[in-house]
Design a protein around this motif. Sequence first.
Motif, short mmCIF file in Angstrom:
data_model
loop_
_atom_site.label_atom_id
_atom_site.label_comp_id
_atom_site.label_asym_id
_atom_site.label_seq_id
_atom_site.Cartn_x
_atom_site.Cartn_y
_atom_site.Cartn_z
N PHE A 18 -12.39 8.87 -8.69
CA PHE A 18 -11.12 8.51 -8.05
C PHE A 18 -10.16 9.69 -8.01
N THR A 19 -10.19 10.52 -9.04
CA THR A 19 -9.19 11.58 -9.12
C THR A 19 -9.37 12.67 -8.07
N ILE A 20 -10.52 12.74 -7.43
CA ILE A 20 -10.70 13.78 -6.42
C ILE A 20 -10.06 13.40 -5.09
N ARG A 25 12.84 2.97 -0.52
CA ARG A 25 12.56 1.53 -0.66
C ARG A 25 11.17 1.27 -1.24
N PHE A 26 10.22 2.11 -0.88
CA PHE A 26 8.84 1.94 -1.32
C PHE A 26 8.50 3.01 -2.36
N ALA A 27 7.59 2.66 -3.26
CA ALA A 27 7.13 3.62 -4.27
C ALA A 27 5.63 3.54 -4.39
N ILE A 28 4.98 4.67 -4.20
CA ILE A 28 3.53 4.75 -4.33
C ILE A 28 3.19 5.26 -5.73
N SER A 29 2.12 4.72 -6.31
CA SER A 29 1.68 5.18 -7.63
C SER A 29 0.17 4.99 -7.72
N ARG A 30 -0.41 5.56 -8.76
CA ARG A 30 -1.85 5.42 -8.96
C ARG A 30 -2.16 5.37 -10.44
N ASP A 31 -3.22 4.66 -10.75
CA ASP A 31 -3.73 4.56 -12.12
C ASP A 31 -5.14 5.12 -12.07
N ASN A 32 -5.30 6.34 -12.56
CA ASN A 32 -6.60 7.01 -12.49
C ASN A 32 -7.60 6.48 -13.50
N VAL A 33 -7.18 5.62 -14.39
CA VAL A 33 -8.11 4.96 -15.31
C VAL A 33 -8.68 3.71 -14.66
N ARG A 34 -7.82 2.98 -13.98
CA ARG A 34 -8.25 1.75 -13.29
C ARG A 34 -8.72 1.99 -11.87
N ASN A 35 -8.69 3.26 -11.43
CA ASN A 35 -9.13 3.60 -10.06
C ASN A 35 -8.39 2.75 -9.02
#
Length: 115
Positions: free
Chosen positions: A29-31, A66-76
Motif C-alpha cells: 500500500f505504501t508505494i 472542508r474535506f480532509a484526506i488521510s491514510r492508514d498504512n497499517v490497515r491499507n
Amino acid sequence: QVQLVESGGGLAQPGGSLRLSCAASTNSFTIYTMNWYRQPSGKQREWIATIANRGIANYADSVKGRFAISRDNVRNTMYLQMNSLKPEDTAVYYCRAVSGFATFWGQGTQVIVSS
C-alpha cells in the motif's frame, strides 16, 4: 492487481458530514499515491484530493478547508472526511491508487447531499 473498495457513502443534509473509506487489497500500500475523485451525474470525473505515502496532501479548491484526506498504512485504507457538505458535493466518489504506470480504480460510492 490491486482491488479498491470504497464505502461510507449515503445521504447527508447540507452542512452535514460523511466519512468515506477506500480499502486496498495489497501488501504494498505504501508505494501508492492515493487519490479521491468524484463524478456528478452527467458531468466529467474530477480530481478532488491526493495523499502521498508519507501523508502530504493536496486538495482541489472546491473542497479545500472542508474535506480532509488521510491514510492508514497499517490497515491499507484511505479516508475522506467530508464536512460542511453542500448539494453540489453530490456525486459518485472514486478512489484511485497510482504507482508509476500502474493505476487502479475503485467501483465508487454514491454521496447525496440534500435536505
